[in-house]
Design a protein around this motif. Structure first.
Motif, short mmCIF file in Angstrom:
data_model
loop_
_atom_site.label_atom_id
_atom_site.label_comp_id
_atom_site.label_asym_id
_atom_site.label_seq_id
_atom_site.Cartn_x
_atom_site.Cartn_y
_atom_site.Cartn_z
N ILE A 1 0.85 -1.20 0.00
CA ILE A 1 0.00 0.00 0.00
C ILE A 1 0.88 1.25 0.00
O ILE A 1 0.62 2.20 -0.74
CB ILE A 1 -0.97 -0.02 1.20
CG1 ILE A 1 -2.02 -1.11 0.99
CG2 ILE A 1 -1.63 1.34 1.40
CD1 ILE A 1 -2.88 -1.40 2.21
N ALA A 2 1.94 1.24 0.79
CA ALA A 2 2.88 2.37 0.80
C ALA A 2 3.51 2.57 -0.57
O ALA A 2 3.68 3.72 -1.03
CB ALA A 2 3.95 2.16 1.87
N LEU A 3 3.84 1.49 -1.25
CA LEU A 3 4.42 1.57 -2.60
C LEU A 3 3.41 2.17 -3.58
O LEU A 3 3.76 3.03 -4.39
CB LEU A 3 4.88 0.20 -3.07
CG LEU A 3 5.36 0.12 -4.53
CD1 LEU A 3 6.54 1.07 -4.78
CD2 LEU A 3 5.73 -1.31 -4.89
N VAL A 4 2.18 1.72 -3.53
CA VAL A 4 1.14 2.25 -4.42
C VAL A 4 1.00 3.76 -4.22
O VAL A 4 0.96 4.53 -5.18
CB VAL A 4 -0.22 1.53 -4.18
CG1 VAL A 4 -1.36 2.26 -4.88
CG2 VAL A 4 -0.14 0.08 -4.66
N SER B 1 12.28 1.83 -3.19
CA SER B 1 13.42 2.22 -2.36
C SER B 1 13.09 3.42 -1.48
O SER B 1 13.54 3.50 -0.34
CB SER B 1 14.62 2.55 -3.24
OG SER B 1 15.04 1.41 -3.92
N ALA B 2 12.29 4.33 -2.00
CA ALA B 2 11.93 5.53 -1.26
C ALA B 2 11.00 5.23 -0.08
O ALA B 2 10.90 6.04 0.84
CB ALA B 2 11.26 6.55 -2.18
N THR B 3 10.38 4.06 -0.08
CA THR B 3 9.48 3.69 1.04
C THR B 3 10.22 2.95 2.15
O THR B 3 9.63 2.65 3.18
CB THR B 3 8.31 2.81 0.56
OG1 THR B 3 8.81 1.56 0.08
CG2 THR B 3 7.48 3.51 -0.52
N SER B 4 11.49 2.64 1.94
CA SER B 4 12.31 1.91 2.92
C SER B 4 11.62 0.65 3.43
O SER B 4 11.37 0.49 4.62
CB SER B 4 12.66 2.83 4.10
OG SER B 4 13.36 3.95 3.66
N SER C 1 10.85 -3.17 4.66
CA SER C 1 11.58 -4.17 5.44
C SER C 1 11.23 -5.59 4.98
O SER C 1 12.02 -6.50 5.17
CB SER C 1 11.28 -4.01 6.93
OG SER C 1 9.90 -4.20 7.18
N ALA C 2 10.07 -5.76 4.37
CA ALA C 2 9.65 -7.10 3.94
C ALA C 2 9.48 -7.21 2.43
O ALA C 2 9.80 -8.23 1.84
CB ALA C 2 8.33 -7.46 4.63
N LEU C 3 9.00 -6.17 1.79
CA LEU C 3 8.73 -6.18 0.35
C LEU C 3 10.02 -6.00 -0.43
O LEU C 3 10.82 -5.12 -0.12
CB LEU C 3 7.75 -5.05 0.01
CG LEU C 3 7.27 -4.93 -1.43
CD1 LEU C 3 6.53 -6.19 -1.87
CD2 LEU C 3 6.37 -3.71 -1.59
N SER C 4 10.22 -6.86 -1.44
CA SER C 4 11.43 -6.75 -2.25
C SER C 4 11.07 -6.78 -3.74
O SER C 4 9.94 -7.08 -4.11
CB SER C 4 12.40 -7.89 -1.93
OG SER C 4 11.89 -9.12 -2.42
N VAL C 5 12.06 -6.50 -4.55
CA VAL C 5 11.88 -6.47 -6.00
C VAL C 5 11.38 -7.82 -6.50
O VAL C 5 10.56 -7.88 -7.42
CB VAL C 5 13.20 -6.09 -6.69
CG1 VAL C 5 13.08 -6.19 -8.19
CG2 VAL C 5 13.63 -4.70 -6.27
#
Length: 131
Positions: A15-18, A71-74, A76-80
């Protein structure tokens, strides 16, 4: 093969990425966690009309834009490796967008499992945005 659980931290970071992509002039039209049975893994499917022009020939550029936002959301669990960037015409997306409508800025947590939409079997999905 046992189904892997989707943890809450991955949903929150998605959600933060969206929201970050929206803020970066890459409005997300569709975002959902989709469970791929064959691979026994969850993937965050993202689609944006802004990225459509880059797919499939400049897929690396599209992923770079998403990775920069991630990357801008820093996280801890979500990766590429959790991401799958697709065109807004992707067949799975077309099948899922009929389940829920969130509007262009909306966020939802709509969970569906063991259903068939437009001839596509869906083991499990959590739709975050469908605009």
């Amino acid at each position: 093969m046992g189904e892997k659980a989707l943890v809450e931290s991955l949903v929150d970071e998605a959600i933060a990425l969206v929201k970050k992509l929206d803020d970066s002039a890459i409005p997300v039209a569709f975002a959902a966690w989709y469970y791929y049975v064959d691979a026994d893994e969850w993937r965050l499917i993202l689609a944006s009309s802004t990225l459509d022009a880059l797919l499939p020939k400049q897929e690396a550029v599209a992923y770079r834009k998403v990775i920069d936002a991630l990357s801008a959301t820093s996280p801890s669990a979500l990766s590429v490796s959790d991401l799958k960037v697709v065109a807004t015409t992707y067949p799975l997306l077309q099948a899922l967008k009929f389940l829920v409508g969130t509007g262009p800025q909306g966020i939802a947590r709509v969970h569906c499992s063991d259903c068939t939409m437009n001839g596509i079997f869906i083991k499990e999905v959590v739709i975050l945005r469908s605009a």
